[in-house]
Scaffold this active site. Sequence first.
Site, PDB file in Angstrom:
ATOM      1  N   ARG A 108       0.863  -1.170   0.000  1.00  0.00           N
ATOM      2  CA  ARG A 108       0.000   0.000   0.000  1.00  0.00           C
ATOM      3  C   ARG A 108       0.901   1.222   0.000  1.00  0.00           C
ATOM      4  O   ARG A 108       1.764   1.374   0.869  1.00  0.00           O
ATOM      5  CB  ARG A 108      -0.874   0.005   1.243  1.00  0.00           C
ATOM      6  CG  ARG A 108      -1.719   1.249   1.286  1.00  0.00           C
ATOM      7  CD  ARG A 108      -2.468   1.397   2.578  1.00  0.00           C
ATOM      8  NE  ARG A 108      -3.174   2.660   2.544  1.00  0.00           N
ATOM      9  CZ  ARG A 108      -3.476   3.365   3.623  1.00  0.00           C
ATOM     10  NH1 ARG A 108      -3.137   2.936   4.816  1.00  0.00           N
ATOM     11  NH2 ARG A 108      -4.121   4.503   3.504  1.00  0.00           N
ATOM     12  N   HIS A 197      -8.036   6.886   0.027  1.00  0.00           N
ATOM     13  CA  HIS A 197      -8.969   5.742   0.151  1.00  0.00           C
ATOM     14  C   HIS A 197      -9.373   5.180  -1.214  1.00  0.00           C
ATOM     15  O   HIS A 197     -10.386   4.484  -1.336  1.00  0.00           O
ATOM     16  CB  HIS A 197     -10.264   6.138   0.908  1.00  0.00           C
ATOM     17  CG  HIS A 197     -10.052   6.460   2.355  1.00  0.00           C
ATOM     18  ND1 HIS A 197     -10.659   7.544   2.969  1.00  0.00           N
ATOM     19  CD2 HIS A 197      -9.317   5.857   3.303  1.00  0.00           C
ATOM     20  CE1 HIS A 197     -10.311   7.585   4.229  1.00  0.00           C
ATOM     21  NE2 HIS A 197      -9.487   6.564   4.465  1.00  0.00           N
ATOM     22  N   HIS A 225     -16.540   6.255   2.859  1.00  0.00           N
ATOM     23  CA  HIS A 225     -15.620   5.377   3.585  1.00  0.00           C
ATOM     24  C   HIS A 225     -15.397   6.034   4.943  1.00  0.00           C
ATOM     25  O   HIS A 225     -14.718   7.066   5.053  1.00  0.00           O
ATOM     26  CB  HIS A 225     -14.303   5.231   2.820  1.00  0.00           C
ATOM     27  CG  HIS A 225     -13.293   4.411   3.567  1.00  0.00           C
ATOM     28  ND1 HIS A 225     -12.892   3.152   3.161  1.00  0.00           N
ATOM     29  CD2 HIS A 225     -12.623   4.664   4.721  1.00  0.00           C
ATOM     30  CE1 HIS A 225     -12.036   2.670   4.041  1.00  0.00           C
ATOM     31  NE2 HIS A 225     -11.838   3.582   4.990  1.00  0.00           N
ATOM     32  N   ARG A 258      -8.953  14.193  13.050  1.00  0.00           N
ATOM     33  CA  ARG A 258      -8.735  15.273  12.072  1.00  0.00           C
ATOM     34  C   ARG A 258      -9.969  16.157  11.971  1.00  0.00           C
ATOM     35  O   ARG A 258     -11.098  15.667  11.998  1.00  0.00           O
ATOM     36  CB  ARG A 258      -8.427  14.700  10.687  1.00  0.00           C
ATOM     37  CG  ARG A 258      -7.136  13.922  10.630  1.00  0.00           C
ATOM     38  CD  ARG A 258      -6.794  13.528   9.192  1.00  0.00           C
ATOM     39  NE  ARG A 258      -5.911  12.390   9.186  1.00  0.00           N
ATOM     40  CZ  ARG A 258      -6.102  11.288   8.460  1.00  0.00           C
ATOM     41  NH1 ARG A 258      -7.136  11.190   7.656  1.00  0.00           N
ATOM     42  NH2 ARG A 258      -5.241  10.305   8.521  1.00  0.00           N
ATOM     43  N   ASP A 300     -12.711   7.480  19.081  1.00  0.00           N
ATOM     44  CA  ASP A 300     -13.318   6.213  18.687  1.00  0.00           C
ATOM     45  C   ASP A 300     -14.847   6.348  18.637  1.00  0.00           C
ATOM     46  O   ASP A 300     -15.485   6.666  19.643  1.00  0.00           O
ATOM     47  CB  ASP A 300     -12.902   5.139  19.707  1.00  0.00           C
ATOM     48  CG  ASP A 300     -13.311   3.768  19.269  1.00  0.00           C
ATOM     49  OD1 ASP A 300     -12.471   3.046  18.727  1.00  0.00           O
ATOM     50  OD2 ASP A 300     -14.510   3.433  19.457  1.00  0.00           O
ATOM     51  N   GLY A 348     -14.919   1.048   9.015  1.00  0.00           N
ATOM     52  CA  GLY A 348     -15.304   0.575  10.362  1.00  0.00           C
ATOM     53  C   GLY A 348     -16.603   1.191  10.865  1.00  0.00           C
ATOM     54  O   GLY A 348     -17.469   0.495  11.419  1.00  0.00           O
ATOM     55  N   GLY A 350     -18.843   3.040   8.856  1.00  0.00           N
ATOM     56  CA  GLY A 350     -19.875   2.842   7.831  1.00  0.00           C
ATOM     57  C   GLY A 350     -20.444   1.427   7.838  1.00  0.00           C
ATOM     58  O   GLY A 350     -21.629   1.213   7.574  1.00  0.00           O
ATOM     59  N   GLU A 351     -19.604   0.444   8.163  1.00  0.00           N
ATOM     60  CA  GLU A 351     -20.056  -0.951   8.137  1.00  0.00           C
ATOM     61  C   GLU A 351     -20.794  -1.353   9.415  1.00  0.00           C
ATOM     62  O   GLU A 351     -21.570  -2.299   9.411  1.00  0.00           O
ATOM     63  CB  GLU A 351     -18.846  -1.891   7.948  1.00  0.00           C
ATOM     64  CG  GLU A 351     -18.233  -1.781   6.570  1.00  0.00           C
ATOM     65  CD  GLU A 351     -16.862  -2.425   6.474  1.00  0.00           C
ATOM     66  OE1 GLU A 351     -16.591  -3.391   7.220  1.00  0.00           O
ATOM     67  OE2 GLU A 351     -16.050  -1.962   5.651  1.00  0.00           O
ATOM     68  N   GLU A 403      -9.480  -3.608   1.379  1.00  0.00           N
ATOM     69  CA  GLU A 403      -8.369  -3.001   0.638  1.00  0.00           C
ATOM     70  C   GLU A 403      -7.236  -4.001   0.402  1.00  0.00           C
ATOM     71  O   GLU A 403      -6.601  -3.993  -0.649  1.00  0.00           O
ATOM     72  CB  GLU A 403      -7.845  -1.774   1.406  1.00  0.00           C
ATOM     73  CG  GLU A 403      -8.826  -0.618   1.363  1.00  0.00           C
ATOM     74  CD  GLU A 403      -8.591   0.414   2.446  1.00  0.00           C
ATOM     75  OE1 GLU A 403      -9.007   0.163   3.602  1.00  0.00           O
ATOM     76  OE2 GLU A 403      -7.989   1.463   2.150  1.00  0.00           O
TER      77      GLU A 403
HETATM   78  P1  AMP Z   1     -11.408   1.714  10.655  1.00  0.00           P
HETATM   79  O1  AMP Z   1     -10.451   2.873  10.695  1.00  0.00           O
HETATM   80  O2  AMP Z   1     -12.049   1.502   9.310  1.00  0.00           O
HETATM   81  O3  AMP Z   1     -10.869   0.450  11.260  1.00  0.00           O
HETATM   82  O4  AMP Z   1     -12.640   2.135  11.625  1.00  0.00           O
HETATM   83  C1  AMP Z   1     -12.434   2.419  12.975  1.00  0.00           C
HETATM   84  C2  AMP Z   1     -13.678   3.130  13.517  1.00  0.00           C
HETATM   85  O5  AMP Z   1     -14.818   2.276  13.382  1.00  0.00           O
HETATM   86  C3  AMP Z   1     -13.550   3.488  14.986  1.00  0.00           C
HETATM   87  O6  AMP Z   1     -13.990   4.818  15.195  1.00  0.00           O
HETATM   88  C4  AMP Z   1     -14.513   2.512  15.642  1.00  0.00           C
HETATM   89  O7  AMP Z   1     -15.059   3.007  16.840  1.00  0.00           O
HETATM   90  C5  AMP Z   1     -15.586   2.394  14.587  1.00  0.00           C
HETATM   91  N1  AMP Z   1     -16.439   1.244  14.836  1.00  0.00           N
HETATM   92  C6  AMP Z   1     -16.117  -0.075  14.775  1.00  0.00           C
HETATM   93  N2  AMP Z   1     -17.177  -0.827  15.183  1.00  0.00           N
HETATM   94  C7  AMP Z   1     -18.185   0.035  15.506  1.00  0.00           C
HETATM   95  C8  AMP Z   1     -19.509  -0.101  15.986  1.00  0.00           C
HETATM   96  N3  AMP Z   1     -20.045  -1.303  16.234  1.00  0.00           N
HETATM   97  N4  AMP Z   1     -20.248   1.010  16.211  1.00  0.00           N
HETATM   98  C9  AMP Z   1     -19.721   2.223  15.962  1.00  0.00           C
HETATM   99  N5  AMP Z   1     -18.475   2.434  15.509  1.00  0.00           N
HETATM  100  C10 AMP Z   1     -17.720   1.364  15.281  1.00  0.00           C
END
Ligand code: AMP
Length: 417
Positions: A108, A197, A225, A258, A300, A348, A350-351, A403
């Site tokens: 990457r 992204h 994303h 950010r 978070d 994280g 969005g999913e 990714e």
């Molecule tokens: P990523 O950078 O794509 O790994 O996403 C990380 C973000 O996804 C963090 O802010 C996590 O708190 C959030 N996240 C993961 N699971 C959940 C969930 N069940 N509910 C809300 N946010 C989440």
Amino acid sequence: MSDKLILVLNCGSSSLKGALIDNHSGEVILSCLAEKLTTPDAYITFKYFEHPNVKPADRASWFNGRADGDKHEVSLSGNHDHTGAVQALLDELTTHNLQNLVKAIGHRVVHGGEKYSGSVVITDDVIATLEECIPLAPLHNPANLTGIRAAQSIFPELTNVGVFDTAFHQTMPEHAYTYAVPRELYRKYGFRRYGFHGTSFRYVAPAAAQILGKNVEDCALVIAHLGNGASVCAVKNGESKDTSMGVTPLEGLVMGTRSGDIDPSTCSFLAENAGMDVKAVTDLLNKKSGLLGISELSNDCRTIQEAADEGHAGAKLALEVMTYRLAKYIASMAVATDGIDALVFTGGIGENSNVVRSKTVGYLGFLGLTIDEKANDATRFGAAGIISEAGKTPAVLVVPTNEERMIAMDTGRLAGL
Ligand code: AMP
């Protein structure tokens, strides 16, 4: 399992993430994470996954007696840089007699500037170009180059491929990537919107089109994303037409730490009123702002949601600012796609966050977007599908990104596997 495995590496300044992926099935066989690199406390953790193509009888030797999904940690105190981490990875592969199955390495790479609109086999010329791009990504590109050099020294016979976060956005029209500043800055320094992204958007767009029963070439998609870093992208007919991140990943949405968009006078305001220099302002906007800055609690999203539920005022406000800004950006991306067939959530947040999705779509009824709360609650934790009301258009979708798999696919193709 096939006899062609691809190693995917993602290097940060003090970390290295790796995944060993089957070129045929796309399954992850082993993942690793090295942390605290360049310090004496450096270590690497290996995690094993169940592999559907490994026969049960072979599994014990494959996983060396460890249960599927088990983790184990190795200290890198002897050789605590990126090369040490890649060497430890080779040692681990050798223990499992896998070293000869690795056929290529995909990296990457954050910034490919204007030079790369697709992935490339890494040559000396490519390395020279990545060095030229360092002013555009001073934190990321040097770390990516360190990873490439480490891989070249430990696996000298293998093809290395670079997959760029910026490449997918090279189809943006000039009016979308040009900043309203003196044109000379673009000519001299390449100062323009690049977007990031891209590997995620490129993976998610065809998967979303498939759920819609369409070809990606016939779709208008706005993809959000949303992870610790977050951006939206307007994808029309399979190409990026605009995106929210800019010359750096700081522009656009409210992210974990950010700020996203902010009045450009912020720098002079903080210099004059808070005595801050450029470095301090850059640090503040990148590392102390976003959800963390507003909530004064956490970057978070899950923590923010839990605190908001318990009445934490800062967390509630952070969630409101984040989702309102996101909705504004999604609406603006519909200008670039000239209407939308679907809004797609990934990353994280969005999913997994039904809360963020519901709040955001709540602002976008005027575009015809709806949410089916039952489907929204059910489509989490790796599930994909439609979360808008049945039969309504535009649709709202959830599509988990991958990714690493995209990097492995490009690597396999370019390495001729
Ligand atoms: P990523 O950078 O794509 O790994 O996403 C990380 C973000 O996804 C963090 O802010 C996590 O708190 C959030 N996240 C993961 N699971 C959940 C969930 N069940 N509910 C809300 N946010 C989440």
